[in-house]
Every structure is written in C-alpha cells, then in structure tokens.
Write a protein that holds these residues in place. Structure first.
Motif, short mmCIF file in Angstrom:
data_model
loop_
_atom_site.label_atom_id
_atom_site.label_comp_id
_atom_site.label_asym_id
_atom_site.label_seq_id
_atom_site.Cartn_x
_atom_site.Cartn_y
_atom_site.Cartn_z
N MET A 292 0.87 -1.19 0.00
CA MET A 292 0.00 0.00 0.00
C MET A 292 0.89 1.23 0.00
SD MET A 292 -3.26 0.61 2.51
CE MET A 292 -4.53 1.79 2.07
N ARG A 293 0.71 2.10 -0.98
CA ARG A 293 1.64 3.21 -1.13
C ARG A 293 1.47 4.25 -0.03
NH1 ARG A 293 -2.48 4.55 -4.70
NH2 ARG A 293 -3.08 6.76 -4.76
N ILE A 294 2.56 4.92 0.28
CA ILE A 294 2.60 5.96 1.30
C ILE A 294 2.98 7.28 0.64
CG2 ILE A 294 3.68 6.74 3.45
CD1 ILE A 294 4.29 3.80 4.06
N GLU A 295 2.22 8.34 0.92
CA GLU A 295 2.51 9.65 0.37
C GLU A 295 2.42 10.70 1.47
OE1 GLU A 295 0.09 10.67 -2.93
OE2 GLU A 295 0.46 8.80 -4.02
N LEU A 296 3.22 11.73 1.34
CA LEU A 296 3.09 12.86 2.25
C LEU A 296 1.85 13.64 1.86
CD1 LEU A 296 6.80 14.12 2.44
CD2 LEU A 296 5.57 12.65 4.05
N LEU A 297 1.14 14.14 2.84
CA LEU A 297 -0.12 14.83 2.58
C LEU A 297 0.18 16.25 2.10
CD1 LEU A 297 -3.17 14.81 2.66
CD2 LEU A 297 -3.07 15.47 5.05
N ALA B 131 -2.51 3.75 17.45
CA ALA B 131 -3.29 2.74 16.75
C ALA B 131 -2.47 1.47 16.56
CB ALA B 131 -3.76 3.28 15.40
N VAL B 132 -3.16 0.34 16.49
CA VAL B 132 -2.51 -0.96 16.30
C VAL B 132 -2.46 -1.25 14.79
CG1 VAL B 132 -2.60 -3.41 16.83
CG2 VAL B 132 -3.43 -1.73 18.51
N PRO B 133 -1.27 -1.37 14.20
CA PRO B 133 -1.14 -1.52 12.74
C PRO B 133 -1.98 -2.65 12.16
CG PRO B 133 0.99 -1.09 13.71
CD PRO B 133 0.05 -1.29 14.85
N GLY B 134 -1.98 -3.82 12.81
CA GLY B 134 -2.73 -4.95 12.29
C GLY B 134 -4.22 -4.69 12.25
N GLU B 135 -4.72 -3.98 13.25
CA GLU B 135 -6.14 -3.66 13.28
C GLU B 135 -6.51 -2.64 12.20
OE1 GLU B 135 -6.46 -4.42 18.12
OE2 GLU B 135 -6.81 -2.41 17.29
N VAL B 136 -5.65 -1.65 12.00
CA VAL B 136 -5.89 -0.65 10.97
C VAL B 136 -5.91 -1.32 9.60
CG1 VAL B 136 -5.04 1.43 9.83
CG2 VAL B 136 -4.87 1.21 12.32
N ALA B 137 -4.94 -2.19 9.35
CA ALA B 137 -4.87 -2.88 8.06
C ALA B 137 -6.12 -3.73 7.82
CB ALA B 137 -3.63 -3.76 8.02
N ALA B 138 -6.55 -4.43 8.86
CA ALA B 138 -7.74 -5.28 8.73
C ALA B 138 -8.97 -4.44 8.41
CB ALA B 138 -7.95 -6.07 10.02
N ASP B 139 -9.08 -3.27 9.02
CA ASP B 139 -10.23 -2.40 8.76
C ASP B 139 -10.20 -1.85 7.33
OD1 ASP B 139 -10.97 -2.92 11.32
OD2 ASP B 139 -10.51 -0.94 12.12
N GLU C 16 5.84 6.09 11.22
CA GLU C 16 6.07 4.75 11.76
C GLU C 16 4.81 3.89 11.60
OE1 GLU C 16 7.31 2.54 15.97
OE2 GLU C 16 7.21 4.72 15.85
N LEU C 17 3.65 4.45 11.93
CA LEU C 17 2.41 3.72 11.77
C LEU C 17 2.14 3.46 10.29
CD1 LEU C 17 -0.26 2.60 13.02
CD2 LEU C 17 -1.26 4.85 12.55
N ALA C 18 2.38 4.45 9.45
CA ALA C 18 2.14 4.30 8.02
C ALA C 18 2.91 3.11 7.45
CB ALA C 18 2.53 5.58 7.28
N GLU C 19 4.17 3.01 7.79
CA GLU C 19 5.01 1.92 7.27
C GLU C 19 4.55 0.57 7.82
OE1 GLU C 19 8.83 3.30 8.44
OE2 GLU C 19 9.11 4.54 6.63
N ALA C 20 4.16 0.54 9.09
CA ALA C 20 3.72 -0.72 9.69
C ALA C 20 2.40 -1.18 9.08
CB ALA C 20 3.58 -0.55 11.20
#
Length: 422
Positions: free
Chosen positions: A1-6, A240-248, A269-273
């Motif tokens: 999943m790509r990451i971009e600066l806002l 936030a918990v990365p695994g939970e965010v991803a699942a949502d 850090e959260l974005a990368e996780a």
C-alpha cells in the motif's frame, strides 16, 4: 500500500458518481420501457436472460421461506434477530411527531407527519447474500409507519433467494417478496406489473444497472440515493494498532475493486507498519484478487504534519465510513464536518456498524456526505404544512400579502386576498 506525504494529493481520490456508459444507459432505458409495456412477461424474460433461471412465479412462497429456516442454522437466525432488535431500537428514536403552534391573534401553524404508503427495498443477490440489507432498509420504513413494504432480489441458479435474506425478511414480517433483480426490478417497483404493485419510494444498493435505473425512474418515484463504491478512511495516530488498521482497510477493499481504503495519519512509523500489514493480510484473504485491485487503484496512506492537517484531509474526502483511532477519539468528533458514519476507538471497527450496532449502514458515498445523511426514518415520511388564519390575523396581514403578490406580478393572487376584505 503506497505511502505519500499529505500535500493535497488526497483530492485525487475523490470520485464523481458513476453515470455509466452510453451503452449501459440505453440498455437500462430499454429494460424499463419493456417492463412498462409487457409487465410480468418482461420480468420472466429478463430473469432468464440475466440470472440464468426460468421462473414460473415471481412471489416467494411460504414453503420457500420455511425451507430457508431449515437451511439456516438456529444460531445464525438468533444473530439476525438480535441485530434487528438493535437496529429497530436505534431507528425508533428517530421518529417525528406532528406539531402545531397557536398565536393570540388566532393563527395556527403546524406540520403533519405522514408515512409513505409503500416502499420498495432492493436487496442485491445472485452469488451473494445480504440479510443486513434487508434489516437496514426495512426497519426504518417500519419505524416510520409504512404499511406496505415490497422486497425484490435477484434469484440464484436454483430459482430461490438466499436463506439469510428470506429469514431476515420473515423475522421483520415482510409479506411481499419477489424474485426479480436488476433494472427490471426497479422498473417493476416504479411502474408496477400484473404481480407487483408500484411503490412510492425505492431504497437499497445494487450494481451499475440498478443505480442507473433508480436514476431513470426518479421523479415518478422517490429514491434514497445513487450509491457508489464503498469507502473507508481511518484517521489514526501512533497509538493505533497496525494490524487492526490494516484489517479495517481491507474490510472495505474486499467489497469491490472500485472501493476506496485510505489511512490518514501523522505517524510515518504507523504508516510503514500498516503498509506492511496490508500486504501480509492480503496473502490469506479469500477475496484477495478484488481487495488487491482496490488497494492498488484506490488505496493510499497519507502522512500529515499534524492531526489538525489530517482532520482537514478527512473533511475534504467526506468519506462514507470514518474510523478515528487516536488516543482520545472523542476530542476530534467536533472537528469532523463531513462523514457518513463515525466509528470511535479500536473496538468500534466498521463492521460493528455494518451489521449489529444499530445505526444504518446505507450511507452517502463519493463525497456526498458533504450534503447527505444515512438512510433513516425521515426517508420514509413526508411532511405537510398546515395553515389556519383567523379573521383578525387575516385582516392584519391582507394588504401586505396583496402587495407582495403584485410585486411578483400575480394579480389574481392579490385579488384572492382582497376579495375577502369586501
């Protein structure tokens, strides 16, 4: 999943409502006209053509409903009942009452609340089953006081409807259930056939042909909205918990290749996780192909300089579903201007609202949360103004009303007032 600066790039994910191709629009118009001209015969023909099944009767029988109860395990039926109770409790609180006010000069003004006579509910079908759509569309209509509710849904290859759909409808007391789907079912609800009497309003989601048909019949009947692909935005900080965010995020991506799943956070850090977790969880997801396409084309993680900047991005997106997974999510609710539904904290995952909590899951999409609301009891009522002037009140205002009428060049309006002054 790509990451971009806002940097404002999030606006690229905002999409307009799909108006279909010219070929699709022409096909829908042709189907509607065929149903208007040929009634049940057209429904039978289109069901065989599009659903691959030849029917001898459109209406679901009591025997089919009882067979559904035999097919569905009792525990699942109990879950449907409990969800229905939660949804009913929430929507009962939305009910409006008629009101009247009185002035000393004898003026009485008011508003009369009247439920619609009949509502049509479209439930998607075919290869999938959506009992939740039954609950979310039927219950607010019942809470509003609608007496006649008609449910339509496309049959499967066996010529029946899914057991969960039939059980949900039976639990709610829906008596008119028909095996018809697509644009042809919308036409039947709008204009009627020998078997299906027309309704006043049509609600419920469907594919592009259903959406285009609802748009086409709007004006002859009311509709709830033109629904687009599902959307979720997660607003999160480093708690936030990365695994939970991803699942949502994936919970919406699996709906449709056109669905949009977005994380907005102030934590790289959260974005990368989360990006790593999405990739990992996709590997074992049964609907991996659909979810992967959604994430690839309409998924993104945006990293903001601050939570305040992240909130502004959320308001620009005006998402259907918004999860706030921050240390103190309630503190941000007041800053959210545009969202169909807001889910607060890690234990309020979006599926909680989809199925069980009580609020409606029929929500505005494609940024229409800027001006639209979830499906509610208000969608199944109409409001009528009541005006009663006494002779005294009339006399006090008559000349002003006549003058206003002449301001608009409507002499007969003015004379209708002045005739009573003679």
């Amino acid at each position: 999943m790509r990451i971009e600066l806002l940097t404002g790039a999030f606006a690229s994910l905002k999409r307009s409502i799909d108006s279909g191709t010219e070929t699709q629009r022409d096909a829908v118009k042709s189907i509607i006209e065929e149903v208007r001209q040929k009634g049940d015969a057209a429904l039978f023909a289109f069901t065989e053509k599009f659903d691959g099944v030849s029917l001898s009767d459109l209406k679901v029988t009591e025997a089919e409903t009882q067979a559904a109860y035999q097919e569905l395990d009792p525990e699942t039926a109990d879950i449907i009942r409990e969800a229905a109770a939660n949804i009913r409790s929430y929507h009962e609180k939305q009910k409006r009452e008629s009101w009247m006010t009185y002035k000393e000069d004898g003026t009485m003004l008011g508003q009369k609340i009247t439920p619609l006579d009949a509502a049509g509910v479209y439930v998607p079908g075919g290869t999938a089953a959506y009992p939740s759509s039954v609950l979310m569309n039927v219950i607010p209509a019942q809470a509003a006081g609608v007496k006649r509710i008609v449910l339509v849904s496309p049959p499967n290859k066996e010529g029946t409807l899914p057991a969960g759909v039939l059980v949900a409808a039976k639990e709610l007391g829906v008596e008119e259930i028909y095996k018809a789907g697509g644009a042809q079912a919308i036409a039947a609800l709008a204009y009627g056939t020998e078997t299906i009497r027309p309704v006043d309003k049509i609600t419920g989601p469907g594919n592009i042909y259903v959406a285009l048909a609802k748009r086409e019949v709007f004006g002859d009947v009311a509709i709830d909205m033109i629904a687009g692909p599902s959307e979720i935005v997660v607003l999160a900080d480093n708690t936030a918990v990365p695994g939970e965010v991803a699942a949502d995020l994936l919970s919406q991506a699996e709906h449709d290749a056109l669905a949009s799943s977005v994380l907005v956070t102030d934590s790289m850090e959260l974005a990368e996780a989360v990006s790593s977790e999405v990739k990992k969880q996709l590997e074992t997801l049964p609907r991996r192909e659909i979810a992967s396409a959604s994430i690839e084309d309409y998924g993104c993680i945006y990293v903001a300089d601050s939570i305040d900047e992240a909130v502004e991005a959320v308001n620009e997106l005006a998402p259907e579903h918004l999860e706030i997974l921050t240390e103190n999510p309630m503190e941000l609710v007041g800053s959210i201007r545009h969202a169909g539904a807001i889910f607060l904290g890690r234990y309020s995952s979006e599926p909680v609202g989809d199925y069980f909590a009580g609020p409606n899951h029929v929500l505005p999409t494609n940024g229409t949360a800027r001006f639209s609301s979830p499906l509610s009891v208000d969608d199944f009522i109409k409001k009528t103004s009541i005006i009663s002037y006494s002779e005294k009140a009339f006399a006090q205002s008559a000349e002003k009303i006549a003058a206003f009428a002449r301001l608009e060049g409507l002499e007969a309006h003015a004379r209708a007032i002045e005739e009573r002054l003679k």
